[in-house]
Design a protein around this motif. Structure first.
Motif, PDB file in Angstrom:
ATOM      1  N   VAL A 223       0.838  -1.200   0.000  1.00 11.57           N
ATOM      2  CA  VAL A 223       0.000   0.000   0.000  1.00 11.57           C
ATOM      3  C   VAL A 223       0.871   1.247   0.000  1.00 11.57           C
ATOM      4  CG1 VAL A 223      -1.758   1.311   1.252  1.00 11.57           C
ATOM      5  CG2 VAL A 223      -1.903  -1.183   1.142  1.00 11.57           C
ATOM      6  N   THR A 224       0.620   2.150  -0.939  1.00 13.68           N
ATOM      7  CA  THR A 224       1.373   3.406  -1.031  1.00 13.68           C
ATOM      8  C   THR A 224       0.547   4.606  -0.592  1.00 13.68           C
ATOM      9  OG1 THR A 224       0.748   3.614  -3.364  1.00 13.68           O
ATOM     10  CG2 THR A 224       2.861   2.561  -2.883  1.00 13.68           C
ATOM     11  N   TYR A 239      -4.146   2.998  -3.107  1.00 14.50           N
ATOM     12  CA  TYR A 239      -3.105   2.783  -4.116  1.00 14.50           C
ATOM     13  C   TYR A 239      -2.131   1.718  -3.633  1.00 14.50           C
ATOM     14  CZ  TYR A 239      -4.561   7.276  -6.179  1.00 14.50           C
ATOM     15  OH  TYR A 239      -5.267   8.297  -6.744  1.00 14.50           O
ATOM     16  N   ALA A 240      -1.691   0.868  -4.558  1.00 13.75           N
ATOM     17  CA  ALA A 240      -0.722  -0.179  -4.232  1.00 13.75           C
ATOM     18  C   ALA A 240       0.389  -0.177  -5.276  1.00 13.75           C
ATOM     19  CB  ALA A 240      -1.403  -1.547  -4.190  1.00 13.75           C
ATOM     20  N   ARG A 241       1.579  -0.525  -4.835  1.00 13.15           N
ATOM     21  CA  ARG A 241       2.725  -0.597  -5.736  1.00 13.15           C
ATOM     22  C   ARG A 241       2.695  -1.912  -6.508  1.00 13.15           C
ATOM     23  NH1 ARG A 241       6.000  -0.476  -2.157  1.00 13.15           N
ATOM     24  NH2 ARG A 241       6.696  -2.640  -2.096  1.00 13.15           N
ATOM     25  N   THR A 242       2.774  -1.835  -7.824  1.00 11.65           N
ATOM     26  CA  THR A 242       2.816  -3.040  -8.662  1.00 11.65           C
ATOM     27  C   THR A 242       4.242  -3.591  -8.689  1.00 11.65           C
ATOM     28  OG1 THR A 242       3.406  -1.923 -10.727  1.00 11.65           O
ATOM     29  CG2 THR A 242       1.049  -2.014 -10.143  1.00 11.65           C
ATOM     30  N   PRO A 243       4.436  -4.817  -9.157  1.00 12.59           N
ATOM     31  CA  PRO A 243       5.788  -5.371  -9.260  1.00 12.59           C
ATOM     32  C   PRO A 243       6.711  -4.590 -10.190  1.00 12.59           C
ATOM     33  CG  PRO A 243       4.170  -7.130  -9.324  1.00 12.59           C
ATOM     34  CD  PRO A 243       3.401  -5.845  -9.416  1.00 12.59           C
ATOM     35  N   SER A 244       6.143  -3.732 -11.042  1.00  8.52           N
ATOM     36  CA  SER A 244       6.971  -2.926 -11.941  1.00  8.52           C
ATOM     37  C   SER A 244       7.252  -1.526 -11.401  1.00  8.52           C
ATOM     38  CB  SER A 244       6.285  -2.817 -13.312  1.00  8.52           C
ATOM     39  OG  SER A 244       6.300  -4.072 -13.968  1.00  8.52           O
ATOM     40  N   GLY A 245       6.765  -1.236 -10.185  1.00  2.43           N
ATOM     41  CA  GLY A 245       7.119   0.019  -9.539  1.00  2.43           C
ATOM     42  C   GLY A 245       6.068   1.105  -9.607  1.00  2.43           C
ATOM     43  N   GLY A 274      -8.502  10.768   3.770  1.00  2.00           N
ATOM     44  CA  GLY A 274      -7.637   9.621   3.463  1.00  2.00           C
ATOM     45  C   GLY A 274      -6.613   9.917   2.382  1.00  2.00           C
ATOM     46  N   HIS A 275      -6.201   8.830   1.704  1.00  2.00           N
ATOM     47  CA  HIS A 275      -5.153   8.886   0.680  1.00  2.00           C
ATOM     48  C   HIS A 275      -3.846   9.454   1.252  1.00  2.00           C
ATOM     49  CE1 HIS A 275      -8.342   8.794  -2.724  1.00  2.00           C
ATOM     50  NE2 HIS A 275      -7.859   7.582  -2.498  1.00  2.00           N
ATOM     51  N   ARG A 276      -3.526   9.033   2.460  1.00  2.00           N
ATOM     52  CA  ARG A 276      -2.264   9.457   3.077  1.00  2.00           C
ATOM     53  C   ARG A 276      -1.132   8.573   2.559  1.00  2.00           C
ATOM     54  NH1 ARG A 276      -6.156  10.139   6.994  1.00  2.00           N
ATOM     55  NH2 ARG A 276      -6.301  12.235   7.852  1.00  2.00           N
ATOM     56  N   ALA A 277      -0.031   9.189   2.259  1.00  2.48           N
ATOM     57  CA  ALA A 277       1.118   8.447   1.757  1.00  2.48           C
ATOM     58  C   ALA A 277       1.659   7.513   2.830  1.00  2.48           C
ATOM     59  CB  ALA A 277       2.206   9.404   1.306  1.00  2.48           C
ATOM     60  N   VAL A 278       2.025   6.305   2.397  1.00  2.00           N
ATOM     61  CA  VAL A 278       2.602   5.301   3.293  1.00  2.00           C
ATOM     62  C   VAL A 278       4.079   5.162   2.968  1.00  2.00           C
ATOM     63  CG1 VAL A 278       2.550   2.873   3.980  1.00  2.00           C
ATOM     64  CG2 VAL A 278       0.408   4.071   3.410  1.00  2.00           C
ATOM     65  N   ALA A 279       4.915   5.262   3.974  1.00  3.23           N
ATOM     66  CA  ALA A 279       6.361   5.122   3.760  1.00  3.23           C
ATOM     67  C   ALA A 279       6.674   3.703   3.319  1.00  3.23           C
ATOM     68  CB  ALA A 279       7.110   5.453   5.034  1.00  3.23           C
ATOM     69  N   THR A 280       7.444   3.574   2.224  1.00  2.80           N
ATOM     70  CA  THR A 280       7.808   2.235   1.729  1.00  2.80           C
ATOM     71  C   THR A 280       9.310   2.122   1.578  1.00  2.80           C
ATOM     72  OG1 THR A 280       7.524   3.047  -0.556  1.00  2.80           O
ATOM     73  CG2 THR A 280       5.637   1.964   0.467  1.00  2.80           C
TER      74      THR A 280
END
Length: 280
Positions: A223-224, A239-245, A274-280
């Motif tokens: 989750v991003t 929003y989620a990060r796909t395997p391609s970035g 909402g839609h807060r950025a998640v540190a990855t």
């Protein structure tokens, strides 16, 4: 309008196994693996995502669709009048894309596009990896695509003046949301330091489906941006990060607009909550 919908997206990917797992577990799809190619179905179409094994992760092309051969010809004329080099798909490419005909070209930022006529409908009903999965597609197309562009005004002129999109909402010098059907936007353009594919939206049939996808994405640390509601189009999504970035937005709801829509000037925040950025 010349282009009627976002038909499909082709991407190059270094890790097809990761894409297969992401599509199955997070999106609830049932990917079809064919050697170095992975097809993802959302509906009656033969595919909506075409993921191809490659040395680097990158978008391969955006696939747009038109309704008639006359529309395809109109697209070609408009592209050539704008100084864009247009190539008709070869017989092998037309067979590969499973369409009747296609044109391919590169936009001012170097991103490759294909406009196709007659996308293929699969013989078998679409299957999913879990119950309750379904997406809003049909006349509204795959969803929407968000692109980073280096010259926003030039990109808007290209999409609207050449491909026939209309402006829905705009944040001057920063963002522009463009439509080609009743979906609030099928293309979101943002001024960026470099051209890039930012995200693609999949619009789920209900909020339950979004929640299940959110749970699976959270388990995998993908989750991003947290669950939230966009103020501009009333979409509840994460929003989620796909395997391609790049990111996949998975949402429910969303505004439809008609031919009499009046363009709005919008500002931040785009989301009412909402839609807060998640540190990855």
């Amino acid at each position: 309008m010349r282009v009627k919908a976002l038909s499909h997206l082709a991407v190059n990917a270094r890790d097809l196994d990761a894409w297969e797992e992401f599509a199955t577990a997070v999106l609830g799809l049932a990917p079809v693996r064919d050697g170095d190619r992975l097809k993802l179905r959302l509906d009656e179409r033969s595919y909506r995502f075409d993921v191809r094994a490659a040395a680097e992760d990158a978008p391969a092309w955006l696939g747009w669709e038109v309704a008639t051969a006359s529309d395809l010809l109109e697209c070609r004329i408009a592209l050539e009048e704008d100084g864009i080099t247009v190539e008709r798909g070869t017989a092998a490419e037309i067979a590969d894309r499973e369409v009747i005909d296609l044109l391919r070209f590169t936009d001012p930022d170097g991103l490759r596009h294909e406009v196709c006529l007659g996308a293929s409908v699969a013989a078998e009903p679409v299957a999913f990896s879990r119950p309750g999965v379904g997406f809003v597609t049909g006349d509204l197309g795959l969803g929407h695509v968000a692109l980073g562009v280096t010259d926003l005004a030039k990109a808007v002129d290209f999409f609207c003046g050449v491909l026939g999109f209309r402006v829905t909402d705009v944040m001057p010098e920063a963002f522009c949301f463009l439509r080609c059907n009743e979906r609030h936007h099928s293309a979101a353009l943002m001024r960026w330091q470099r051209p890039e594919l930012h995200h693609v939206l999949l619009q789920a049939l209900d909020l339950e489906q979004v929640g299940r996808s959110l749970d699976e994405a959270m388990k995998r640390g993908l989750v991003t941006k947290t669950l939230g509601r966009h103020a501009i189009d009333d979409l509840v999504s994460f929003y989620a990060r796909t395997p391609s970035g790049w990111e996949m937005e998975i949402g429910f709801g969303g505004m439809r607009v008609g031919p009499d829509w009046a363009v709005r000037r919008v500002g931040r925040p785009f989301s009412s909550w909402g839609h807060r950025a998640v540190a990855t």
